[in-house]
Write an enzyme that holds these catalytic residues in place. Structure first.
Site, short mmCIF file in Angstrom:
data_model
loop_
_atom_site.label_atom_id
_atom_site.label_comp_id
_atom_site.label_asym_id
_atom_site.label_seq_id
_atom_site.Cartn_x
_atom_site.Cartn_y
_atom_site.Cartn_z
N ASP A 1 10.18 -2.93 -1.59
CA ASP A 1 10.22 -1.56 -1.10
C ASP A 1 10.04 -1.49 0.41
O ASP A 1 9.69 -2.48 1.06
CB ASP A 1 9.15 -0.71 -1.82
N ASN B 1 -2.55 3.76 -9.74
CA ASN B 1 -2.01 4.59 -10.83
C ASN B 1 -0.99 3.82 -11.67
O ASN B 1 -0.24 4.41 -12.44
CB ASN B 1 -1.40 5.88 -10.26
N HIS C 1 1.53 2.02 -10.41
CA HIS C 1 2.88 1.90 -9.85
C HIS C 1 3.21 0.45 -9.51
O HIS C 1 2.33 -0.35 -9.18
CB HIS C 1 3.13 2.86 -8.67
N GLU D 1 6.46 5.38 -9.11
CA GLU D 1 5.28 6.17 -9.43
C GLU D 1 5.35 6.67 -10.87
O GLU D 1 6.43 6.72 -11.47
CB GLU D 1 5.21 7.37 -8.48
C1 GLP Z 1 1.79 -0.29 -2.32
C2 GLP Z 1 3.04 -1.13 -2.56
C3 GLP Z 1 3.00 -1.85 -3.89
C4 GLP Z 1 1.65 -2.49 -4.08
C5 GLP Z 1 0.59 -1.43 -4.14
C6 GLP Z 1 -0.82 -1.99 -4.35
O1 GLP Z 1 1.92 1.05 -2.63
N1 GLP Z 1 4.26 -0.39 -2.48
O2 GLP Z 1 4.05 -2.80 -3.94
O3 GLP Z 1 1.64 -3.26 -5.25
O4 GLP Z 1 0.60 -0.71 -2.93
O5 GLP Z 1 -1.40 -2.33 -3.14
P1 GLP Z 1 -2.68 -3.23 -2.98
O6 GLP Z 1 -2.26 -4.60 -3.35
O7 GLP Z 1 -3.04 -3.11 -1.54
O8 GLP Z 1 -3.70 -2.66 -3.89
#
Ligand code: GLP
Length: 244
Positions: free
Chosen positions: A67, A136, A138, A143
């Site tokens: 992304d 959540n 995702h 989402e």
């Molecule tokens: C972001 C990214 C995801 C990632 C998520 C969790 O929103 N787009 O790809 O998995 O956050 O982030 P973290 O690993 O910092 O908890």
């Protein structure tokens, strides 16, 4: 689905890095799907160390990131382009022309998403997709919703994601409201998936996503239907689950 228990963040990172480096050793021209966020950072530093020792060589790999924020240019210090070069690509040897991320500066959403899907198909699909997971549930920026998304598309970020990601920006107002993300179907088409998750704040979502019903309200739950998924979770993230 295999759930692999790790002691802590470092142990989780080493285990995941082992799987990724085995993938690249077995298939040097692997197509790797990569992720951002705090979860994969330890994996990237471990892989950099092994690369520097000569244990793993990325020169024939192709990469596709999950992304990118819509509206941020590649040189913006909060873009995922910037993150990936700073934390991984800048220290290994994947050739620049085989590094792919959605182009956040391209505001024509449909065109950009179609281009990205076509590039993934042209590369032969993703051999190994690395994932983190949002609070959540995702994955990428898919989402919670009424249905599972298909290909790469533009999403409106939820308040909870903006809230979680604001720590990287000067304020919540500066967090972009939209992003381009691979769809759930794009992710499910990867031949192998490795998801890493760490910390007690993820314990509830780990339980819901991997031990609850498969539902688009918890996007990561669909991974239960994939035939080759390894979830590497540390003790804290597994606190509410009854697994060895
Ligand atoms: C972001 C990214 C995801 C990632 C998520 C969790 O929103 N787009 O790809 O998995 O956050 O982030 P973290 O690993 O910092 O908890």
């Amino acid at each position: 689905m295999k759930i692999i228990r790790a002691k802590d963040y470092q142990d989780m990172s080493r285990k995941a890095a082992n799987i990724i480096s085995a993938q690249v050793i077995l298939k040097p021209d692997s197509v790797l799907g990569l992720a951002t966020g705090s979860s994969p950072m330890g994996i990237y530093s471990q892989l950099i160390k092994w690369f520097q020792k000569g244990d793993v060589d990325f020169s024939a790999c192709t990469t596709f990131n999950l992304d990118e924020y819509r509206g941020l240019t590649a040189d913006h210090d909060q873009s995922y382009h910037y993150f990936m070069y700073k934390n991984f690509f800048g220290s290994i040897n994947v050739p620049d022309n085989r590094i792919n991320l959605p182009d956040g500066a391209q505001m024509a959403a449909e065109k950009e998403c179609a281009r990205y899907d076509a590039a993934i198909r042209a590369a032969g699909g993703i051999d190994l997709q690395l994932l983190g997971m949002g609070l959540n549930g995702h994955i990428g920026f898919n989402e919670p919703d009424d249905y599972f998304s298909k290909g790469t598309h533009c999403v409106d970020l939820t308040e909870s994601t903006i809230e979680a990601n604001k720590r990287f920006f000067a304020s919540a107002d500066e967090v972009p409201r939209q992003a381009y993300t691979m769809g759930v179907q794009t992710i499910m088409l990867a031949r192998k998936i490795v998801l890493v998750v760490s910390g007690e704040n993820k314990a509830e979502i780990v339980r819901d996503a991997f031990f609850g019903p498969v539902t688009p309200r918890v996007p990561a739950s669909i991974l239960q239907l994939h035939t080759d998924v390894s979830v590497i979770a540390d003790d804290a993230a597994l606190a509410l689950c009854n697994v060895m």
